[in-house]
Design a protein around this motif. Structure first.
Motif, mmCIF file in Angstrom:
data_model
loop_
_atom_site.group_PDB
_atom_site.id
_atom_site.type_symbol
_atom_site.label_atom_id
_atom_site.label_comp_id
_atom_site.label_asym_id
_atom_site.label_seq_id
_atom_site.Cartn_x
_atom_site.Cartn_y
_atom_site.Cartn_z
ATOM 1 N N SER A 35 41.950 4.091 1.372
ATOM 2 C CA SER A 35 42.654 2.830 1.152
ATOM 3 C C SER A 35 41.711 1.634 1.316
ATOM 4 O O SER A 35 40.902 1.586 2.256
ATOM 5 C CB SER A 35 43.840 2.703 2.122
ATOM 6 O OG SER A 35 43.420 2.814 3.461
ATOM 7 N N ASP A 36 41.797 0.699 0.384
ATOM 8 C CA ASP A 36 41.010 -0.543 0.403
ATOM 9 C C ASP A 36 39.500 -0.306 0.380
ATOM 10 O O ASP A 36 38.727 -1.162 0.842
ATOM 11 C CB ASP A 36 41.365 -1.399 1.637
ATOM 12 C CG ASP A 36 42.839 -1.775 1.654
ATOM 13 O OD1 ASP A 36 43.364 -2.135 0.585
ATOM 14 O OD2 ASP A 36 43.461 -1.698 2.728
ATOM 15 N N ALA A 37 39.079 0.826 -0.147
ATOM 16 C CA ALA A 37 37.646 1.144 -0.197
ATOM 17 C C ALA A 37 37.093 0.755 -1.559
ATOM 18 O O ALA A 37 37.202 1.508 -2.525
ATOM 19 C CB ALA A 37 37.421 2.629 0.079
ATOM 20 N N TYR A 105 29.777 -1.847 3.587
ATOM 21 C CA TYR A 105 30.613 -0.849 2.933
ATOM 22 C C TYR A 105 31.989 -0.804 3.588
ATOM 23 O O TYR A 105 32.131 -0.959 4.801
ATOM 24 C CB TYR A 105 29.957 0.535 3.039
ATOM 25 C CG TYR A 105 28.600 0.605 2.384
ATOM 26 C CD1 TYR A 105 28.467 0.831 1.014
ATOM 27 C CD2 TYR A 105 27.438 0.415 3.129
ATOM 28 C CE1 TYR A 105 27.216 0.877 0.414
ATOM 29 C CE2 TYR A 105 26.187 0.466 2.541
ATOM 30 C CZ TYR A 105 26.084 0.691 1.179
ATOM 31 O OH TYR A 105 24.845 0.722 0.580
ATOM 32 N N ASP A 106 32.975 -0.561 2.745
ATOM 33 C CA ASP A 106 34.336 -0.367 3.248
ATOM 34 C C ASP A 106 34.526 1.045 3.792
ATOM 35 O O ASP A 106 35.365 1.284 4.655
ATOM 36 C CB ASP A 106 35.357 -0.598 2.128
ATOM 37 C CG ASP A 106 35.201 -1.963 1.493
ATOM 38 O OD1 ASP A 106 35.313 -2.965 2.229
ATOM 39 O OD2 ASP A 106 34.964 -2.037 0.276
ATOM 40 N N LEU A 107 33.721 1.973 3.257
ATOM 41 C CA LEU A 107 33.841 3.374 3.649
ATOM 42 C C LEU A 107 32.471 4.034 3.571
ATOM 43 O O LEU A 107 31.788 3.932 2.558
ATOM 44 C CB LEU A 107 34.825 4.094 2.726
ATOM 45 C CG LEU A 107 35.023 5.595 2.934
ATOM 46 C CD1 LEU A 107 35.632 5.874 4.319
ATOM 47 C CD2 LEU A 107 35.907 6.186 1.833
ATOM 48 N N ILE A 108 32.072 4.683 4.657
ATOM 49 C CA ILE A 108 30.872 5.518 4.682
ATOM 50 C C ILE A 108 31.328 6.930 5.030
ATOM 51 O O ILE A 108 32.034 7.130 6.022
ATOM 52 C CB ILE A 108 29.845 5.034 5.719
ATOM 53 C CG1 ILE A 108 29.394 3.598 5.403
ATOM 54 C CG2 ILE A 108 28.636 5.971 5.762
ATOM 55 C CD1 ILE A 108 28.484 2.995 6.464
ATOM 56 N N VAL A 109 30.952 7.897 4.195
ATOM 57 C CA VAL A 109 31.343 9.282 4.441
ATOM 58 C C VAL A 109 30.096 10.156 4.526
ATOM 59 O O VAL A 109 29.059 9.826 3.946
ATOM 60 C CB VAL A 109 32.275 9.830 3.332
ATOM 61 C CG1 VAL A 109 33.559 9.034 3.270
ATOM 62 C CG2 VAL A 109 31.578 9.834 1.983
ATOM 63 N N SER A 110 30.222 11.269 5.226
ATOM 64 C CA SER A 110 29.103 12.213 5.279
ATOM 65 C C SER A 110 29.584 13.590 5.710
ATOM 66 O O SER A 110 30.380 13.726 6.644
ATOM 67 C CB SER A 110 28.024 11.725 6.257
ATOM 68 O OG SER A 110 26.899 12.580 6.232
ATOM 69 N N ASN A 111 29.084 14.581 4.996
ATOM 70 C CA ASN A 111 29.164 15.972 5.435
ATOM 71 C C ASN A 111 27.761 16.274 5.942
ATOM 72 O O ASN A 111 26.915 16.767 5.206
ATOM 73 C CB ASN A 111 29.536 16.873 4.250
ATOM 74 C CG ASN A 111 29.492 18.351 4.604
ATOM 75 O OD1 ASN A 111 29.542 18.730 5.773
ATOM 76 N ND2 ASN A 111 29.368 19.198 3.590
ATOM 77 N N PRO A 112 27.491 15.932 7.211
ATOM 78 C CA PRO A 112 26.105 15.854 7.680
ATOM 79 C C PRO A 112 25.536 17.199 8.119
ATOM 80 O O PRO A 112 26.268 18.175 8.296
ATOM 81 C CB PRO A 112 26.232 14.917 8.875
ATOM 82 C CG PRO A 112 27.586 15.238 9.430
ATOM 83 C CD PRO A 112 28.458 15.567 8.237
ATOM 84 N N PRO A 113 24.215 17.241 8.301
ATOM 85 C CA PRO A 113 23.613 18.433 8.914
ATOM 86 C C PRO A 113 24.070 18.497 10.367
ATOM 87 O O PRO A 113 23.925 17.527 11.100
ATOM 88 C CB PRO A 113 22.112 18.164 8.817
ATOM 89 C CG PRO A 113 22.007 16.681 8.733
ATOM 90 C CD PRO A 113 23.237 16.201 8.036
ATOM 91 N N PHE A 114 24.664 19.611 10.768
ATOM 92 C CA PHE A 114 25.213 19.630 12.132
ATOM 93 C C PHE A 114 24.764 20.836 12.951
ATOM 94 O O PHE A 114 25.379 21.185 13.938
ATOM 95 C CB PHE A 114 26.740 19.571 12.108
ATOM 96 C CG PHE A 114 27.406 20.559 11.178
ATOM 97 C CD1 PHE A 114 27.366 21.911 11.421
ATOM 98 C CD2 PHE A 114 28.096 20.104 10.068
ATOM 99 C CE1 PHE A 114 27.990 22.805 10.586
ATOM 100 C CE2 PHE A 114 28.728 20.990 9.220
ATOM 101 C CZ PHE A 114 28.681 22.355 9.471
ATOM 102 N N TYR A 115 23.655 21.449 12.540
ATOM 103 C CA TYR A 115 23.178 22.602 13.298
ATOM 104 C C TYR A 115 22.293 22.123 14.440
ATOM 105 O O TYR A 115 21.128 22.458 14.542
ATOM 106 C CB TYR A 115 22.439 23.561 12.377
ATOM 107 C CG TYR A 115 23.374 24.259 11.420
ATOM 108 C CD1 TYR A 115 23.761 25.576 11.639
ATOM 109 C CD2 TYR A 115 23.908 23.594 10.322
ATOM 110 C CE1 TYR A 115 24.643 26.213 10.776
ATOM 111 C CE2 TYR A 115 24.780 24.224 9.445
ATOM 112 C CZ TYR A 115 25.143 25.532 9.684
ATOM 113 O OH TYR A 115 26.024 26.150 8.827
#
Length: 235
Positions: A35-37, A105-115
């Motif tokens: 929303s609102d992004a 930015y209105d929205l920052i997303v990430s499927n980050p490295p998490f190991y």
């Protein structure tokens, strides 16, 4: 050999990407609150699938993506150009830390490295794509604190333990967890992932929801099918 994943409105060639399209990425893109992004940043875009899914959802928004791996960045850029959303997609072949200042930015997303704290993968590119320590997340939180609009959101998909760690770390950067989606493989199973939303405003209670991937072995839940139906050819 080309490795092409076909969606309803676009295709993703993932031939040169160390990390292929995965459940975490498509769930993040389909479940995130958009929303609102109007201006969106996808950190570590890989194949570009999350950015492309968001471009499909947000027909009037500008979607930017960063990817540090040169081969993956080239492939993601090509995927963007070949899509009907190409005019609204921008690929930065660099790290998020190298992006220009003064952009919000209105929205920052990430499927980050998490190991984190795990053995490094011997394959150099997969190691870069999949392994990170907490410094990466501290830098990402700092970046978000500097580049989010006043009501902007940082949304990450993470394993449960790491999600709890980042919820605490975020406070040091003036960010607070406002919502989480707990993801389970089957109903009653332990939570395997959390989609966390961080913002500048502190709330009295975190908005919580649950999401179950499978109805039974090999059978997706109705929630999963409904979430991915706008994108997947099979649904």
């Amino acid at each position: 050999m080309a490795s092409i994943f076909r969606f309803k409105q676009f295709e993703v060639d993932q031939s040169n990407c160390a990390m292929k399209i995965n459940t975490d990425g498509v769930l993040l893109a389909s479940l995130v609150d958009t929303s609102d992004a109007k201006r969106v940043l996808d950190v570590g875009t890989g194949t570009g699938v999350i950015a492309l899914m968001l471009a499909q959802r947000l027909i009037d928004s500008q979607i930017e993506a960063v990817e540090i791996d040169a081969l993956a960045a080239e492939m993601a850029s090509r995927n963007f150009s070949n899509s009907i959303f190409g005019s609204r997609l921008v690929l930065h072949a660099k790290s998020f830390q190298q992006l220009q200042t003064g952009v919000f930015y209105d929205l920052i997303v990430s499927n980050p490295p998490f190991y984190t704290d795990s053995l490094h993968n011997p394959d150099a590119r997969k190691k870069l794509a999949r392994h990170s320590d907490l410094d990466f997340f501290r830098e990402l939180l700092r970046f978000a604190s500097l580049h989010l609009t006043s009501v902007g959101r940082l949304v990450l998909i993470l394993p449960t333990q790491l999600a709890e760690t980042l919820t605490a770390l975020a406070i040091d950067h003036g960010l607070h967890c406002t919502a989480e989606i707990q993801i389970r493989s089957f109903d009653g199973d332990p939570v395997i992932r959390k989609i966390l939303t961080f913002g500048r405003m502190q709330t009295t209670a975190i908005d919580q929801a649950e999401f179950v991937i499978y109805q039974s072995k090999g059978v997706y839940s109705e929630s999963y099918k409904n979430a991915l139906a706008p994108y997947f050819l099979a649904f």
